[in-house]
Scaffold this motif. Structure first.
Motif, mmCIF file in Angstrom:
data_model
loop_
_atom_site.group_PDB
_atom_site.id
_atom_site.type_symbol
_atom_site.label_atom_id
_atom_site.label_comp_id
_atom_site.label_asym_id
_atom_site.label_seq_id
_atom_site.Cartn_x
_atom_site.Cartn_y
_atom_site.Cartn_z
ATOM 1 N N LEU A 169 41.816 44.015 30.613
ATOM 2 C CA LEU A 169 42.314 42.696 29.461
ATOM 3 C C LEU A 169 43.540 41.401 29.570
ATOM 4 O O LEU A 169 43.362 40.886 28.952
ATOM 5 C CB LEU A 169 42.721 43.393 28.119
ATOM 6 N N ALA A 170 44.298 42.736 30.266
ATOM 7 C CA ALA A 170 45.872 41.669 30.591
ATOM 8 C C ALA A 170 45.562 40.457 31.381
ATOM 9 O O ALA A 170 45.759 39.578 31.566
ATOM 10 C CB ALA A 170 46.564 42.341 31.305
ATOM 11 N N LYS A 171 44.319 40.874 33.055
ATOM 12 C CA LYS A 171 43.664 39.773 33.247
ATOM 13 C C LYS A 171 42.802 38.738 32.400
ATOM 14 O O LYS A 171 43.430 37.400 33.294
ATOM 15 C CB LYS A 171 43.163 40.476 34.593
ATOM 16 N N SER A 172 42.433 39.348 31.466
ATOM 17 C CA SER A 172 41.436 38.135 30.864
ATOM 18 C C SER A 172 42.217 37.280 30.432
ATOM 19 O O SER A 172 42.040 36.416 30.184
ATOM 20 C CB SER A 172 40.173 39.445 30.063
ATOM 21 N N ILE A 173 43.796 37.837 29.693
ATOM 22 C CA ILE A 173 44.520 36.626 28.668
ATOM 23 C C ILE A 173 45.277 36.027 29.649
ATOM 24 O O ILE A 173 45.441 34.923 29.369
ATOM 25 C CB ILE A 173 45.665 36.990 27.948
ATOM 26 N N GLY A 174 45.096 35.819 31.342
ATOM 27 C CA GLY A 174 45.558 35.778 32.213
ATOM 28 C C GLY A 174 47.137 35.815 32.368
ATOM 29 O O GLY A 174 47.606 35.637 33.163
#
Length: 334
Positions: A169-174
């Motif tokens: 999830l952290a990766k998905s928001i950048g």
């Protein structure tokens, strides 16, 4: 102990590929995170109250929008981004009844879990991804191909896959582009509130007012005091953010460097630090949380009205409104 951190090449979106994510709330942070997740290729819907003012906005942003209960029923991860004071009631009535085994609830702030406003069932995961920046910046940096760093935590790992989901999830928001750091719900909320109260909001606000008043009471023009005590603060904070405190001092005049290094500690001294410790103790003990909850329940948003009105009537605000129109004539300024 070295803090754990992760970068983009260490994290995969694969743990989320077959999962449905419901973002509950579409304020500044909710809109940014939901849009970033969607643009990262994830299956996202937005959960809102029917007839709410953000429903049309989310639809215009091409999101699938559902009432909160339906979004929870249909999703594997429920990312709760409504205001802190609304989370307890919404959780009890519209989220908890539809949480089944192995689902995940996620937050961007630790308050509701740490202060037990929400008591999650034991057969789900409870995680946190807390961007260290406002929602507008979270979206802007993502669109620029970068991201806002986040603090991440796992409070409850029922599935033994909670960390995989958290980091994805952290990766998905950048956020893995600049990097994410491990914390706990307790550490995140206590340090966040402390920073807001003694430094970022409360401390800075009072320092600006007191320095402005000192100059005006000594006979200096309010407009000049405004520039020296408020306007130029951003220029210094930008230097501190980019280069650190030492780096800031090497980039200002020698007079500013000497004056700041020799006089600053007389203004913010050991007495100030002792008061900071008092504020921290109130946060750690739960005193501030109880005060805030009771105040909110009693007065709702009226709790701010008197304090903000007093601030708005201060001379610095009246002078500032006029000067900001002079500096940014093409923009709507307040």
């Amino acid at each position: 102990m070295t803090i754990r951190r992760w970068l983009d090449n260490e994290v995969s979106l694969d743990p989320l590929r077959n999962l449905k994510i419901a973002v509950i709330g579409y304020g500044i942070q909710g809109a940014a995170q939901a849009s970033n997740m969607k643009d990262s290729g994830l299956n996202v819907c937005v959960g809102l109250r029917p007839g709410g003012k953000t429903w049309a906005k989310a639809e215009n942003d091409n999101h699938e929008v559902k009432v909160v209960s339906d979004a929870v029923k249909d999703s594997d991860i429920i990312h709760i981004l409504i205001p802190d004071m609304e989370q307890e009631e919404t959780f009890k009535t519209e989220i908890a009844p539809y949480l089944t085994e192995n689902k995940t609830i996620s937050f961007s702030h630790g308050a509701a879990i740490h202060w037990k406003w929400i008591d999650p069932p034991k057969n789900i995961d409870v995680i946190m991804i807390a961007p260290k920046g406002p929602g507008q910046r979270v979206r802007e940096l993502y669109l620029d191909g970068f991201g806002t760093p986040s603090l991440v935590a796992v409070h409850q790992d029922y599935t033994k896959k909670a960390w995989e989901k958290t980091l994805a999830l952290a990766k998905s928001i950048g956020s893995t582009k600049p990097g994410v750091l491990e914390t706990t719900f307790k550490e995140e909320v206590e340090t966040d509130w402390f920073g807001e109260q003694v430094d970022l909001c409360g401390g800075v606000h009072q320092m600006i007012l007191k320095s402005f008043e000192t100059l005006v009471e000594a006979g200096y023009q309010p407009e000049i005091a405004y520039f020296e005590c408020l306007h130029e603060l951003k220029l210094i904070v930008d230097l501190v953010q980019k280069y650190g405190i030492t780096g800031m001092y090497t980039r200002v005049s020698e007079t500013a460097r000497y004056g700041g290094l020799t006089r600053g500690k007389r203004v913010i001294d050991t007495d100030s630090k002792a008061k900071m410790k008092e504020v921290l103790a109130e946060i750690q003990s739960g005193q501030f949380a109880n005060e805030w909850v009771n105040n909110y329940k009693k007065e709702k948003k009226l709790a701010f009205r008197g304090m903000l009105q007093e601030l708005e009537n201060h001379e610095i605000e009246k002078v500032g409104k006029d000067l900001r129109k002079m500096m940014w004539p093409q923009e709507k300024v307040e």
